[in-house]
Design an enzyme around this catalytic site. Structure first.
Site, PDB file in Angstrom:
ATOM      1  N   GLU A  43     -18.307 -19.451  -9.353  1.00 42.93           N
ATOM      2  CA  GLU A  43     -18.824 -20.422  -8.374  1.00 42.93           C
ATOM      3  C   GLU A  43     -19.154 -19.793  -7.025  1.00 42.93           C
ATOM      4  OE1 GLU A  43     -16.153 -23.737  -8.131  1.00 42.93           O
ATOM      5  OE2 GLU A  43     -16.943 -24.652  -9.961  1.00 42.93           O
TER       6      GLU A  43
ATOM      7  N   GLU B  86      -9.574 -23.943  -0.531  1.00 40.60           N
ATOM      8  CA  GLU B  86      -9.231 -23.725  -1.944  1.00 40.60           C
ATOM      9  C   GLU B  86     -10.552 -23.457  -2.646  1.00 40.60           C
ATOM     10  OE1 GLU B  86      -9.414 -23.569  -5.266  1.00 40.60           O
ATOM     11  OE2 GLU B  86      -8.903 -25.659  -5.707  1.00 40.60           O
TER      12      GLU B  86
END
Length: 528
Positions: free
Chosen positions: A335, A326
């Site tokens: 990110e 995930e």
């Protein structure tokens, strides 16, 4: 959806002022005009501000107001120095309060439409709210129309009017000069940011980050709070659960790699459906809690936990059959965790193996939310009586992560990126894309929102899909909003053509730099 909300129309009370608020026009004349006011079928019309006549454009309406009612919108805008939001408030004030022309022409500062409540449209799809008030800011060549009774001071008034016109013209010129200067600064900033990105080695930036450079990122995942938020996100967690539990054949007797395992929830799902071995890797301190969780659930014989970055650790096997992770961040790529998943794929995935989720898309949609735009941008014009408008240049370039009300959407979505995790490479994650947003409402476009959709498809007997879009169930990813510096009017059925460029920030490759071009205007945003 995002059309301008309907209001209660005409005839409302103005307030405590002892003023006559009925129009001075002749009622009898209205009946004679009724035959001319019926709109043509399928055409959009808007009523006059002071009578019931209907018109097909803002220009026709204002021309009528000037000739028939002696209300000059040009003079009103210049007299009170109205810009975008001030003009919107003026129109809605007149629609709501139904004042007389004499009252409107007699107003001096402070004006009675300052409150933010007048940002809310009174009429749905009001053509006057789609008029570009900046078109009125040309050098003033005609004097203002002041109330009667000042004839004895006519010469003084005329001089004052000309002085005011010159001052307004000079002020507008200064504002344009400042805007040009800011554009030059923005161009320089965009150039430097984009050069930084283009010259960096995008295939190795995440892998090459040292511990002191990446420590903040991993430490943020060391606290239980962020994991609690993710686990409670039912759309996220239940989609992974349903994919694994409804497709056990993908995992049974397979070696599975969980990249960025966190609390180990995906590893435990895989173990429950018969995975032979699950290798769970995470660099953050949460891994120590994951060890306890695995033992509490008696899965330590199946799940092996390894602390460290996937780019640096050594796995107890050469190859794995399935990689699950995930990894999604805001706007999907924030990110840059997908870089680590792709690294793991290239190094550890066996021939014929699978990565899940396997398909992802990023989409854009146009938004009309005048009140929220005013709250974020116009707020700085008057902060406790002080002008802080220079702050807008700092506010606008920051993308905002928030839940977008689906009622404010004014276009169909448009996909700008399609990612197949089995075939994509790290370099593909920096991209440019042309797009077209087909508008569904007539309104002011104030922002563009981005979101992503996730697909579990390859070899699945039961396909699972979830969306983070505004029209779907809310997730912790919300949506990413790019506020426009200058909102602009659109009509239903228009094709808004634009371009978006997404890059990593060289100084912080886990953050993103997004450059958006729309309506002949370009703005660079940061997502960090």
């Amino acid at each position: 959806m995002c059309s301008l909300a309907a209001g209660n129309g005409r005839g409302a009370e103005l307030g405590p002022e002892p003023l006559e608020l009925s129009d001075s026009g002749d009622d009898a004349g209205w009946e004679d005009e009724d035959a001319d006011t019926e709109p043509a079928h399928g055409r959009q019309h808007t009523p006059c501000l002071f009578c019931d006549r209907l018109f097909a454009s803002a220009e026709e309406t204002f021309s009528h107001c000037k000739l028939e009612h002696q209300f000059n919108i040009d003079s009103m805008v210049h007299k009170h120095g109205l810009e975008f939001y001030g003009y919107i408030k003026l129109i809605n004030f007149i629609r709501l309060k139904n004042p007389t022309v004499e009252y409107m022409n007699s107003i001096y500062n402070p004006v009675p439409w300052e409150k933010d409540e007048y940002l809310k449209p009174v009429l749905e799809d009001d053509l006057l709210l789609q008029f570009d008030v900046e078109d009125l800011y040309e050098p003033v060549s005609t004097p203002f129309s002041y109330p009667n009774g000042l004839s004895e001071s006519a010469s003084v008034v005329e001089k004052l009017k000309h002085m005011e016109a010159r001052a307004l013209s000079a002020e507008a010129a200064l504002a344009r000069a400042r805007e040009d200067l800011q554009k030059m600064k923005q161009f320089a900033q965009d150039f430097v940011m984009n050069v930084d990105v283009r010259t960096c080695s995008s295939t190795t930036t995440i892998a090459d980050l040292q511990e002191d450079e990446d420590g903040v990122y991993f430490s943020s995942y060391g606290h239980y709070g962020i994991h609690e938020e993710m686990l409670k996100d039912k759309v996220r967690t239940e989609s992974y659960r349903d994919f694994i539990y409804q497709n056990p054949h993908i995992f049974k007797d397979k070696v599975v790699l969980d990249v960025g395992c966190g609390t180990g929830i995906l590893s435990m799902f895989a173990a429950k459906v018969g995975a032979k071995k699950v290798i769970a890797v995470d660099q953050s301190e949460i891994l120590y809690q994951a060890m306890d969780i695995i033992r509490l659930n008696k899965l330590e014989d199946t799940i092996v936990l390894i602390k460290g970055k996937i780019e640096e650790v050594s796995l107890p096997v050469e190859k794995v059959d399935v990689i699950i992770s995930e990894w999604m961040g805001y706007f999907l790529l924030f990110e840059s965790m997908l870089d680590s998943v792709l690294y793991a794929k290239s190094k550890y995935l066996a021939k014929g193996g699978s990565v899940y989720p396997d398909i992802c898309t990023i989409s854009l949609v146009a938004v009309s939310d005048v009140s929220k735009h005013a709250d974020r941008i116009a707020f700085w014009d008057d902060v406790y009586g002080f002008n802080m408008s220079c702050m807008k240049k700092a506010v606008i370039p920051e993308a905002v992560v928030e839940v977008v009300d689906h009622k404010t959407l004014i276009s169909d979505p448009c996909d700008i990126k399609h990612i197949d995790c089995h075939t994509t490479s790290i370099s593909d994650l920096e991209f440019s894309s042309d797009f077209t947003l087909r508008t569904t409402k007539t309104a002011m476009c104030t922002a563009v929102a981005g979101y992503f959709d996730i697909y579990f498809e390859k070899n699945c007997h039961n396909r699972v899909v979830f969306s983070t879009g505004p029209q779907s169930t809310k997730t912790h990813w919300k949506q990413t909003v790019f506020l426009l510096e200058k909102p602009f009017p659109v009509k239903a059925g228009e094709a808004l053509k634009g371009k978006i460029t997404v890059h990593k920030n060289k100084k912080d490759p886990r953050s993103l730099i997004v450059t958006l071009t729309l309506n002949s205007s370009t703005q660079t945003y940061s997502l960090q």
